[in-house]
Motif scaffolding. Structure first.
Motif, short mmCIF file in Angstrom:
data_model
loop_
_atom_site.label_atom_id
_atom_site.label_comp_id
_atom_site.label_asym_id
_atom_site.label_seq_id
_atom_site.Cartn_x
_atom_site.Cartn_y
_atom_site.Cartn_z
N GLY A 1 6.08 12.22 2.91
CA GLY A 1 7.47 11.84 2.67
C GLY A 1 7.57 10.40 2.22
N CYS A 2 6.76 9.53 2.80
CA CYS A 2 6.73 8.12 2.39
C CYS A 2 6.27 7.99 0.94
N ILE A 3 5.28 8.78 0.58
CA ILE A 3 4.76 8.73 -0.78
C ILE A 3 5.83 9.16 -1.77
N LYS A 4 6.57 10.20 -1.43
CA LYS A 4 7.60 10.71 -2.34
C LYS A 4 8.78 9.77 -2.48
N THR A 5 9.18 9.13 -1.37
CA THR A 5 10.39 8.31 -1.38
C THR A 5 10.13 6.82 -1.48
N ASN A 6 8.90 6.39 -1.23
CA ASN A 6 8.52 4.97 -1.17
C ASN A 6 9.23 4.26 -0.01
N LYS A 7 9.72 5.05 0.96
CA LYS A 7 10.37 4.52 2.16
C LYS A 7 9.62 5.04 3.38
N PRO B 1 4.92 -1.04 1.57
CA PRO B 1 4.52 -2.38 1.13
C PRO B 1 3.98 -2.41 -0.30
N ALA B 2 4.44 -3.37 -1.05
CA ALA B 2 3.99 -3.54 -2.43
C ALA B 2 2.48 -3.81 -2.44
N GLY B 3 1.81 -3.22 -3.37
CA GLY B 3 0.38 -3.45 -3.53
C GLY B 3 -0.50 -2.60 -2.63
N ASP C 1 -7.36 2.57 2.31
CA ASP C 1 -6.51 1.39 2.38
C ASP C 1 -5.03 1.73 2.55
N ALA C 2 -4.67 2.98 2.36
CA ALA C 2 -3.27 3.39 2.50
C ALA C 2 -2.76 3.23 3.93
N GLU C 3 -3.64 3.33 4.90
CA GLU C 3 -3.24 3.22 6.30
C GLU C 3 -2.53 1.90 6.58
#
Length: 66
Positions: free
Chosen positions: A5-11, A29-31, A38-40
């Motif tokens: 869900g975070c990946i889809k919404t960026n929230k 977070p940006a970057g 590293d996604a964790e």
């Protein structure tokens, strides 16, 4: 919300509908990549990542405002 869900919404998620993050804010977070080891890093601060720490920090925040 799952990380997908975070990946889809960026929230980032809001456990129990509470918008509190002990690190960062609701935005992914940006970057920070959304996949791979590293996604964790992007999950840290969200209640879905570590509910116990999230709850403890939220209670600390509430205690400071009393």
């Amino acid at each position: 919300m799952s990380r997908s869900g975070c990946i889809k919404t960026n929230k980032r998620g809001t456990p129990l509908g509470i918008k509190f993050y002990y690190e960062g804010d609701e935005n992914w977070p940006a970057g920070v990549p959304v996949r791979g080891k590293d996604a964790e890093i992007g999950c840290v601060g969200c209640g879905w990542y570590d509910f116990e720490t999230w709850r403890d920090r939220l209670n600390q925040q509430i205690a400071q405002t009393d």
